[in-house]
Design a protein around this motif. Structure first.
Motif, PDB file in Angstrom:
ATOM      1  N   GLU A 120     -12.708 -28.090   7.505  1.00 45.52           N
ATOM      2  CA  GLU A 120     -11.412 -26.526   7.234  1.00 45.52           C
ATOM      3  C   GLU A 120     -11.485 -25.506   6.945  1.00 45.52           C
ATOM      4  O   GLU A 120     -13.240 -25.410   6.668  1.00 45.52           O
ATOM      5  N   ASP A 121     -10.849 -24.632   7.497  1.00 48.71           N
ATOM      6  CA  ASP A 121     -10.656 -23.460   6.954  1.00 48.71           C
ATOM      7  C   ASP A 121     -10.754 -22.751   5.806  1.00 48.71           C
ATOM      8  O   ASP A 121     -12.194 -21.770   5.067  1.00 48.71           O
ATOM      9  N   LEU A 122     -10.173 -23.112   4.879  1.00 47.76           N
ATOM     10  CA  LEU A 122      -9.982 -22.651   3.320  1.00 47.76           C
ATOM     11  C   LEU A 122      -8.978 -23.538   2.387  1.00 47.76           C
ATOM     12  O   LEU A 122      -8.372 -24.914   2.751  1.00 47.76           O
ATOM     13  N   ILE A 123      -9.357 -23.936   1.318  1.00 44.81           N
ATOM     14  CA  ILE A 123      -9.301 -24.523  -0.202  1.00 44.81           C
ATOM     15  C   ILE A 123      -8.374 -24.151  -1.132  1.00 44.81           C
ATOM     16  O   ILE A 123      -9.393 -23.606  -1.656  1.00 44.81           O
ATOM     17  N   SER A 124      -7.309 -24.791  -0.787  1.00 43.46           N
ATOM     18  CA  SER A 124      -6.177 -23.815  -2.279  1.00 43.46           C
ATOM     19  C   SER A 124      -5.853 -25.097  -2.960  1.00 43.46           C
ATOM     20  O   SER A 124      -6.516 -25.942  -3.761  1.00 43.46           O
ATOM     21  N   THR A 125      -5.116 -26.018  -2.751  1.00 45.55           N
ATOM     22  CA  THR A 125      -4.462 -26.670  -3.622  1.00 45.55           C
ATOM     23  C   THR A 125      -5.014 -28.419  -3.066  1.00 45.55           C
ATOM     24  O   THR A 125      -4.659 -29.118  -3.579  1.00 45.55           O
ATOM     25  N   GLY A 126      -5.592 -28.408  -2.203  1.00 49.25           N
ATOM     26  CA  GLY A 126      -5.762 -29.390  -1.640  1.00 49.25           C
ATOM     27  C   GLY A 126      -4.426 -30.217  -0.165  1.00 49.25           C
ATOM     28  O   GLY A 126      -5.613 -31.220   0.228  1.00 49.25           O
ATOM     29  N   GLY A 127      -3.712 -30.109  -0.694  1.00 52.50           N
ATOM     30  CA  GLY A 127      -2.856 -30.445  -0.018  1.00 52.50           C
ATOM     31  C   GLY A 127      -3.285 -31.415   1.147  1.00 52.50           C
ATOM     32  O   GLY A 127      -2.788 -32.084   2.113  1.00 52.50           O
ATOM     33  N   SER A 128      -3.339 -29.810   2.099  1.00 60.12           N
ATOM     34  CA  SER A 128      -3.220 -29.942   3.707  1.00 60.12           C
ATOM     35  C   SER A 128      -4.211 -30.757   3.989  1.00 60.12           C
ATOM     36  O   SER A 128      -4.327 -31.770   4.772  1.00 60.12           O
ATOM     37  N   VAL A 129      -5.515 -30.594   3.344  1.00 62.00           N
ATOM     38  CA  VAL A 129      -6.651 -31.159   4.205  1.00 62.00           C
ATOM     39  C   VAL A 129      -6.278 -33.051   3.402  1.00 62.00           C
ATOM     40  O   VAL A 129      -7.137 -33.861   4.575  1.00 62.00           O
ATOM     41  N   SER A 148     -15.921 -26.804   4.815  1.00 62.97           N
ATOM     42  CA  SER A 148     -14.716 -25.342   4.558  1.00 62.97           C
ATOM     43  C   SER A 148     -15.940 -24.321   4.998  1.00 62.97           C
ATOM     44  O   SER A 148     -16.439 -23.796   3.780  1.00 62.97           O
ATOM     45  N   ILE A 149     -15.272 -22.941   4.783  1.00 67.48           N
ATOM     46  CA  ILE A 149     -15.232 -21.957   5.029  1.00 67.48           C
ATOM     47  C   ILE A 149     -15.266 -21.339   3.644  1.00 67.48           C
ATOM     48  O   ILE A 149     -16.030 -20.901   2.742  1.00 67.48           O
ATOM     49  N   PHE A 150     -14.237 -21.792   2.860  1.00 65.92           N
ATOM     50  CA  PHE A 150     -14.027 -20.890   1.799  1.00 65.92           C
ATOM     51  C   PHE A 150     -12.529 -21.530   0.824  1.00 65.92           C
ATOM     52  O   PHE A 150     -12.128 -22.784   1.127  1.00 65.92           O
ATOM     53  N   THR A 151     -13.508 -21.392  -0.513  1.00 68.95           N
ATOM     54  CA  THR A 151     -12.583 -22.396  -1.680  1.00 68.95           C
ATOM     55  C   THR A 151     -11.666 -21.675  -2.289  1.00 68.95           C
ATOM     56  O   THR A 151     -12.752 -20.506  -3.094  1.00 68.95           O
ATOM     57  N   TYR A 152     -10.732 -21.378  -3.271  1.00 64.59           N
ATOM     58  CA  TYR A 152     -10.070 -20.587  -4.321  1.00 64.59           C
ATOM     59  C   TYR A 152     -10.617 -21.348  -5.402  1.00 64.59           C
ATOM     60  O   TYR A 152     -10.507 -20.420  -6.429  1.00 64.59           O
ATOM     61  N   GLY A 153     -11.221 -22.617  -5.433  1.00 68.99           N
ATOM     62  CA  GLY A 153     -11.670 -23.497  -6.591  1.00 68.99           C
ATOM     63  C   GLY A 153     -10.543 -23.938  -7.262  1.00 68.99           C
ATOM     64  O   GLY A 153     -10.805 -23.702  -8.652  1.00 68.99           O
ATOM     65  N   MET A 154      -9.357 -24.037  -7.271  1.00 69.16           N
ATOM     66  CA  MET A 154      -8.330 -24.218  -8.066  1.00 69.16           C
ATOM     67  C   MET A 154      -8.292 -25.130  -8.988  1.00 69.16           C
ATOM     68  O   MET A 154      -8.388 -26.419  -8.200  1.00 69.16           O
ATOM     69  N   LEU A 171     -18.445 -22.586   2.000  1.00 64.68           N
ATOM     70  CA  LEU A 171     -19.807 -21.876   1.973  1.00 64.68           C
ATOM     71  C   LEU A 171     -19.460 -21.168   1.215  1.00 64.68           C
ATOM     72  O   LEU A 171     -20.644 -20.299   1.254  1.00 64.68           O
ATOM     73  N   THR A 172     -18.027 -20.670   0.635  1.00 67.52           N
ATOM     74  CA  THR A 172     -18.592 -19.581  -0.338  1.00 67.52           C
ATOM     75  C   THR A 172     -16.999 -19.629  -0.664  1.00 67.52           C
ATOM     76  O   THR A 172     -16.211 -20.459  -0.811  1.00 67.52           O
ATOM     77  N   ASP A 173     -16.446 -19.205  -2.511  1.00 60.26           N
ATOM     78  CA  ASP A 173     -16.286 -19.395  -3.183  1.00 60.26           C
ATOM     79  C   ASP A 173     -15.452 -18.088  -3.599  1.00 60.26           C
ATOM     80  O   ASP A 173     -15.961 -16.846  -3.616  1.00 60.26           O
ATOM     81  N   PHE A 174     -13.970 -18.050  -4.123  1.00 62.62           N
ATOM     82  CA  PHE A 174     -12.979 -17.039  -5.178  1.00 62.62           C
ATOM     83  C   PHE A 174     -13.628 -16.455  -5.665  1.00 62.62           C
ATOM     84  O   PHE A 174     -14.437 -14.761  -6.411  1.00 62.62           O
ATOM     85  N   ASP A 175     -14.730 -17.065  -6.824  1.00 68.03           N
ATOM     86  CA  ASP A 175     -15.728 -16.281  -7.747  1.00 68.03           C
ATOM     87  C   ASP A 175     -16.542 -15.273  -7.638  1.00 68.03           C
ATOM     88  O   ASP A 175     -16.806 -15.078  -7.637  1.00 68.03           O
TER      89      ASP A 175
END
Length: 213
Positions: A120-129, A148-154, A171-175
């Motif tokens: 996956e490219d990014l994770i936000s609320t997780g719904g799509s994945v 995934s490449i990036f997560t917001y960590g919400m 691979l990396t995260d919002f913080d």
């Protein structure tokens, strides 16, 4: 790796912070960050960092994987390149079944019982994945995890993934990106707390005014 990928995404504006002029999401939520990881495909060095990073995580965490499956549409190219690096088969999951031909929703060969990692490219609320994971599980796949490449960590995303017994590794995260952005002058140091406040509760727009209601 987290810092290297964060620097890459900032450099090509795949992740772009604009706390003073928030973006508006389709949901209406005001956001200080814009994320488009498709831009990583257009930069040769960043693309190499990202795909090698995805391959490294998959190889280290899921050595038993048999198939990579990309999310539609942003995860498809990343799944294909990562699968090439790892000499693995790949496919992808459509957002909806085709209305013609074989009416597939899963594209590519997938056998019941095969061990799958979702790219996956990014994770936000997780719904799509999680929709993708559900479709793969219904087809009989054993989903080992998501990379995934990036997560917001919400919080909402973390809770959804945990409830579905799905492990995500990014691979990396919002913080990390917020910290690097302040350190390298993309944003002000004083903006970091506002960004984290947004991440912690996206529906609360008090971060726009520095936390003042």
């Amino acid at each position: 790796m987290k810092e290297r990928i964060a620097k890459d995404l900032l450099a090509i504006k795949a992740v772009f912070f604009r706390p003073e002029e928030p973006f508006t999401w389709a949901s209406g939520i005001k956001s200080p960050v814009y994320c488009d990881n498709r831009l990583t495909l257009s930069n040769v060095q960043v693309r190499a960092d990202v795909e090698n990073g995805l391959a490294q995580v998959v190889k280290e965490k899921y050595p038993q994987v048999e198939v990579l499956m990309g999310t539609s549409t942003a995860g498809i190219a990343h799944a294909a390149i990562t699968a090439h690096l790892l000499n693995l088969p790949m496919g992808y999951v459509r957002s909806g079944a085709k209305d013609h031909g074989r009416k597939n929703q899963i594209e590519g060969k997938l056998l019941p019982g095969q061990k799958v990692v979702v790219i996956e490219d990014l994770i936000s609320t997780g719904g799509s994945v999680l929709e993708v994971v559900d479709i793969l599980r219904e087809a009989g796949a054993e989903v080992l995890g998501v990379v995934s490449i990036f997560t917001y960590g919400m919080k909402k995303g973390l809770e959804r993934l945990a409830a579905a017994n799905v492990e995500n590794t990014s691979l990396t995260d919002f913080d990390t990106i917020a910290r690097i952005a302040a350190r390298e002058g993309y944003i002000q140091e004083s903006d970091v707390a506002r960004l984290i406040a947004f991440r912690n509760c996206p529906s609360d727009e008090s971060w726009i005014n520095g936390g003042a209601k």
